[in-house]
Write an enzyme that holds these catalytic residues in place. Structure first.
Site, PDB file in Angstrom:
ATOM      1  N   SER A 227      -3.835   0.087   0.376  1.00  0.00           N
ATOM      2  CA  SER A 227      -4.116  -0.235  -0.951  1.00  0.00           C
ATOM      3  C   SER A 227      -4.540  -1.605  -0.900  1.00  0.00           C
ATOM      4  O   SER A 227      -4.097  -2.471   0.094  1.00  0.00           O
ATOM      5  CB  SER A 227      -3.049  -0.006  -2.014  1.00  0.00           C
ATOM      6  OG  SER A 227      -3.276  -0.905  -3.350  1.00  0.00           O
ATOM      7  N   TYR A 240       6.129  -1.628  -4.821  1.00  0.00           N
ATOM      8  CA  TYR A 240       4.923  -0.703  -4.362  1.00  0.00           C
ATOM      9  C   TYR A 240       4.156  -1.538  -3.313  1.00  0.00           C
ATOM     10  O   TYR A 240       3.541  -1.214  -2.235  1.00  0.00           O
ATOM     11  CB  TYR A 240       4.078  -0.520  -5.308  1.00  0.00           C
ATOM     12  CG  TYR A 240       2.723   0.257  -5.333  1.00  0.00           C
ATOM     13  CD1 TYR A 240       2.774   1.630  -4.881  1.00  0.00           C
ATOM     14  CD2 TYR A 240       1.575  -0.286  -5.295  1.00  0.00           C
ATOM     15  CE1 TYR A 240       1.574   2.485  -4.799  1.00  0.00           C
ATOM     16  CE2 TYR A 240       0.611   0.336  -5.065  1.00  0.00           C
ATOM     17  CZ  TYR A 240       0.439   1.631  -4.896  1.00  0.00           C
ATOM     18  OH  TYR A 240      -0.636   2.396  -4.496  1.00  0.00           O
TER      19      TYR A 240
END
Length: 335
Positions: A227, A240
């Protein structure tokens, strides 16, 4: 037949651009016009800033893990737009998180490129998963559904075993499933919640790759979904973001380890993509309204816009790409 062969060759040459050039909007949006040139339809240019919906969005929150089928607007995974050209003919892929988001887009694209596909998902995501299985079967490919919780090491081992048995082998592993929950402060994250994120995002790929490796022959591919959070973490995604940095690093490390064995390892780093992660706790209701609006393209990406990246990283014509992370973030510059 001659014209069809010419078109097929032209699509194959497009490589990475194939999926992105042929992706069209969801049924609610107008498809781009095609113009015949020398008897062959050519894709018209499409403005990426207006290709898909822009914020503000309706705020419709869902309980974890969320369903794409309940999102408004509904994400485009390439259901009606992705056109294959045989780039993965005969390949056998396992995709975690294959019910929605980038995993679903990859599953659809892989099937249309000629691969048999096994998908993993949580039992609560069964409605979305059934749609994906039907789409894979519609292409005449094997479709294996394997629901289960990736936090369980024994299940991860069984997942690989069932995929190998159902597909008759394995040569593509896409580690895509992830848990994302927003928290304003580290003080709001319990040990149980932290462990849930770590087990799903870090432990599961470790267990799955270990179980899959004995089945992977030279020419096989492993693809991780990292990401933009690995490079520019948001303050409210403390746990995360750490896991996505870990994913980026396992891609680079494992590529060096497995390169001599002829197994390639690469990653995809999305920016803000319209998936069930956001309305099921990955973003606040307020953030959801403007999601993706801060990118240069002024909107979030759709899973379909990353499908061709997953295809490219699995295809044999990308044989020199390993240890790479391919970004798709709407112009935000990460990676």
């Amino acid at each position: 037949m001659k014209e069809e062969n010419q078109l097929s060759r032209r699509r194959a040459i497009h490589g990475l651009g194939t999926g992105l050039a042929t992706v069209v909007a969801s049924p609610a949006l107008a498809a781009p016009d095609t113009q015949p040139i020398n008897g062959v339809d050519q894709q018209a240019l499409v403005d990426p800033t207006t290709k898909y919906p822009k914020p503000p969005f309706k705020t419709t929150m869902q309980p974890w893990p969320g369903l794409a089928s309940k999102m408004d607007p509904r994400p485009d995974h390439g259901e009606t737009s992705y056109k294959g050209s045989g780039r993965l003919q005969g390949r056998k892929a396992l995709i975690t998180g294959g019910d929605s988001g980038m995993g679903r887009a990859a599953a659809i694209a892989y099937a249309r490129e000629g691969a048999d596909v096994a998908i993993n998902y949580l039992p609560a995501e069964e409605p979305d998963a059934r749609e994906v299985i039907a789409l894979i079967k519609a292409e005449g490919r094997k479709a294996i559904a394997i629901p289960g919780d990736l936090r369980d090491e024994a299940f991860c081992q069984r997942l690989v075993a069932e995929a190998v048995q159902g597909l008759g082998g394995l040569d593509i592993v896409v580690s895509n499933a992830a848990r994302q929950q927003t928290h304003d402060s580290i003080l709001d994250i319990s040990t149980e919640q932290f462990d849930w994120t770590m087990k799903t995002n870090i432990y599961a790929p470790f267990w799955i790759i270990k179980a899959a490796l004995p089945h992977l022959k030279p020419g096989s591919a492993i693809i991780g979904t990292t990401s933009e959070q690995a490079y520019d973490p948001s303050p409210n995604l403390y746990d995360y973001a750490q896991t996505k940095a870990a994913t980026m690093n396992f891609v680079k490390s494992l590529a060096k380890q497995l390169g001599p064995k002829g197994i390639r390892v690469n990653g995809v780093a999305p920016g803000p993509i319209w998936t069930p992660l956001q309305p099921s706790g990955g973003a606040t209701a307020e953030k959801l309204k403007t999601f993706g609006g801060d990118t240069p393209l002024g909107r979030p990406g759709q899973p379909a816009e990353l499908a061709s990246i997953y295809v490219q990283l699995a295809a044999s014509d990308a044989s020199y790409a390993t240890g790479q992370v391919y970004g798709s973030a709407g112009g935000k510059g990460q990676p």
